[in-house]
Design a protein around this motif. Structure first.
Motif, mmCIF file in Angstrom:
data_model
loop_
_atom_site.group_PDB
_atom_site.id
_atom_site.type_symbol
_atom_site.label_atom_id
_atom_site.label_comp_id
_atom_site.label_asym_id
_atom_site.label_seq_id
_atom_site.Cartn_x
_atom_site.Cartn_y
_atom_site.Cartn_z
ATOM 1 N N LEU A 1 0.797 -1.098 -0.146
ATOM 2 C CA LEU A 1 0.224 -0.009 -0.001
ATOM 3 C C LEU A 1 0.949 1.243 -0.152
ATOM 4 O O LEU A 1 0.326 2.273 -0.550
ATOM 5 N N LEU A 2 2.165 1.472 0.465
ATOM 6 C CA LEU A 2 3.161 2.542 0.559
ATOM 7 C C LEU A 2 3.924 2.756 -0.335
ATOM 8 O O LEU A 2 4.409 3.192 -0.623
ATOM 9 N N GLY A 3 3.957 1.597 -1.787
ATOM 10 C CA GLY A 3 3.931 1.890 -3.060
ATOM 11 C C GLY A 3 5.953 0.806 -2.831
ATOM 12 O O GLY A 3 5.777 1.189 -3.702
ATOM 13 N N ARG A 4 6.023 0.042 -2.550
ATOM 14 C CA ARG A 4 7.251 -0.847 -2.676
ATOM 15 C C ARG A 4 6.756 -1.513 -3.658
ATOM 16 O O ARG A 4 5.562 -1.978 -4.116
ATOM 17 N N SER A 5 8.085 -1.179 -4.577
ATOM 18 C CA SER A 5 7.784 -2.689 -5.776
ATOM 19 C C SER A 5 8.115 -3.856 -5.026
ATOM 20 O O SER A 5 8.911 -4.047 -3.583
ATOM 21 N N ARG A 6 8.442 -4.970 -6.234
ATOM 22 C CA ARG A 6 8.519 -5.951 -6.413
ATOM 23 C C ARG A 6 9.785 -6.508 -5.145
ATOM 24 O O ARG A 6 9.914 -7.106 -4.729
ATOM 25 N N LEU A 7 11.011 -5.572 -6.156
ATOM 26 C CA LEU A 7 12.206 -5.739 -5.956
ATOM 27 C C LEU A 7 12.467 -5.403 -4.377
ATOM 28 O O LEU A 7 13.571 -5.671 -3.516
ATOM 29 N N SER A 8 11.788 -4.065 -3.972
ATOM 30 C CA SER A 8 11.986 -3.678 -2.987
ATOM 31 C C SER A 8 11.547 -4.004 -1.355
ATOM 32 O O SER A 8 12.404 -4.120 -0.378
#
Length: 520
Positions: free
Chosen positions: A154-161
């Motif tokens: 929900l806070l916008g993290r990408s898959r790798l992050s």
């Protein structure tokens, strides 16, 4: 604990000439060989296990449900069986190179595929031990990570992050537990290292014992290896000393996987498929083919004796383990003291110790017992200096009990954790004594745990190689030792039938684990 303590005391005994030779010319190579195998196998097994666990937990893609349990199946293939299977398949006359030459007219330069090396050993050990990390990490992520991962999304993290910043730190306890199991298996290994000609501390113990006929130097090597393993425990606990992993809410729910689409989805399926094929389907298929070639020759009268030896020795040891496990788990439950808990942990410490170390300690204790009983043997007409206990099946069974007490005890302990004390207390209130309450109330409710512990333990014992090689009586072979002997003698095709039986028995154990986990 007595055999383990006996091994540790080997550090304080005077050294002999052989030990000086080992220390000066060989010890460095042994230590470096073991360190290289442990470090690289642990790293690659952790990497592979965590990535696969996150794929099947965090995302949906074709065949995801199948791979969720299928990627545990490589545990059914003992690494030493996989070692000789892959080395034969990839040799010049093996299936891979012969197919390339005959069907596609492709001739690979010598040494292009080199499995019989340290790199090959790391490849084999990684491929067939990564399910330990995969299974523990997958279970942890499914049950305890939902709120953290969903918040990160929900806070916008990408898959790798998301994987690096949230999944890896959150899964650390499960990853470390899985890697420690891999490390113990690598330290315990003798079959792979011996077949590939690697210098490790485990192979050094065998070479010192059977090559130099020097038990004292073998005990000293075992003691140093034991010190290293204890040190790993201490370091791991030290690193976790101020870290706690607690949920902020009592409500937990399964993690809802995110939909993968297009190339990413099919890429995940392809990656899981390649690992599954290499780690299970390919070696199993090759062994089945070899079995069809040789089973008429191998399946003879003495092969039945081989199966009887494997089953009888394992069944006797397992029965004793389960009886001790029931008694000790119930005692620890009734006393509810730190002393009882500590003793129960010490009882199960043998599982974390390589089979070769346990074998040396058991042999030393049994020889000491024979020396103490020498006057009794003379009175019974056995002759002066007779070795009775140390040449008997009882020594091997004792080694099995010490090595595999943990599998039986943990199953019973898990069963007791699900059994409310109120049942036993009600039975006592209604006039039943301690013993009758156990047989009439507790044991029927523990039936599932007892059966589970029995199956898991008997399968582990039947697969055990180094301890059986060191402690078996004269002319007492098991499926594991016969498989190893065939492989060492380069009779690879003959080794297929006992290998297939061992894999089949192991497969029962793995499928049982999967089913029990599903029921939970």
């Amino acid at each position: 604990m007595l055999p383990i303590l006996y091994v540790l005391l080997g550090l304080f005994r005077p050294t002999n000439e052989n030990w000086q030779i080992v220390k000066q010319y060989l010890l460095t190579d042994y230590v470096l060989g073991s360190a290289k195998l442990v470090l690289f196998t642990g790293f690659f097994a952790a990497l592979l296990g965590v990535v696969l666990a996150w794929l099947v937990v965090g995302y949906t893609f074709p065949l995801r449900r199948f791979f969720r349990w299928a990627l545990v199946l490589p545990l059914a293939v003992p690494p030493y069986i996989a070692a000789y299977t892959y080395s034969t398949m990839t040799s010049y006359t093996g299936f891979i190179q012969s197919t390339l030459r005959n069907q596609f007219d492709i001739k690979l330069p010598p040494g292009t595929i080199e499995i019989m090396s340290s790199k090959g050993a790391i490849f084999i050990m990684t491929l067939f031990l990564f399910p330990y990390v995969f299974m523990l990490t997958r279970t942890f992520l499914e049950r305890q990570s939902a709120s953290y991962i969903e918040n990160a999304r929900l806070l916008g993290r990408s898959r790798l992050s998301l994987f690096i910043k949230v999944v890896l730190p959150l899964s650390r306890p499960a990853i470390i537990s899985g890697v420690m199991l891999v490390v113990f298996e690598v330290f315990s290994d003798y079959g792979v290292a011996s077949y590939f000609g690697m210098q490790t501390v485990s192979t050094a113990i065998f070479q010192t014992w059977f090559g130099m006929y020097d038990v004292d130097s073998a005990i000293r090597l075992a003691a140093w290896l034991l010190i290293v393993i204890i040190g790993l425990f201490v370091i791991e606990r030290f690193l976790r000393r101020n870290r706690q992993f607690n949920a902020t809410t009592s409500q937990s729910r399964p993690l809802k996987p995110q939909q993968m689409k297009g190339i990413a989805a099919w890429g995940a399926t392809a990656f899981c498929s390649i690992i599954f094929l290499l780690a299970f389907i390919v070696p199993l298929t090759q062994i089945i083919v070899w079995t069809t070639w040789t089973y008429h020759k191998i399946w003879r009268a003495d092969f039945i004796d081989l199966m009887v030896n494997s089953l009888s020795g394992a069944a006797i040891a397992t029965a004793v383990i389960m009886i001790i496990a029931l008694l000790s788990a119930r005692t620890a439950r009734m006393l509810s003291s730190s002393l009882a808990y500590g003793v129960s942990r010490l009882m199960t410490a043998g599982y974390a110790i390589p089979g070769a170390i346990v074998a040396i300690g058991v042999l030393a204790v049994f020889i000491a017992l024979d020396q103490r009983l020498s006057t009794v043997y003379e009175w019974l007409g056995k002759g002066e200096g007779a070795l009775v206990l140390s040449l008997s099946l009882s020594m091997l069974i004792t080694g099995y009990i010490i090595r595999f007490m943990a599998t039986g005890y943990n199953a019973i302990e898990s069963g007791y954790e699900k059994l409310p004390r109120v049942y036993t207390e009600a039975s006592r209130t209604l006039g039943r004594g301690n013993t009758k309450s156990f047989f009439k109330v507790e044991l029927p409710l523990l039936k599932g745990a007892v059966i589970t512990g029995f199956i898991l333990t008997i399968v582990e014992i039947m697969k055990e190689l180094p301890l059986t090689l060191l402690l078996r009586p004269f002319n007492f072979d098991t499926l594991a030792t016969r498989t190893y002997q065939y492989a060492i003698d380069e009779r690879i095709y003959d080794a297929a039938l006992p290998s297939l039986l061992l894999i089949g028995i192991s497969l029962i154990s793995v499928l049982l684990i999967v089913r029990l986990e599903k029921e939970k």
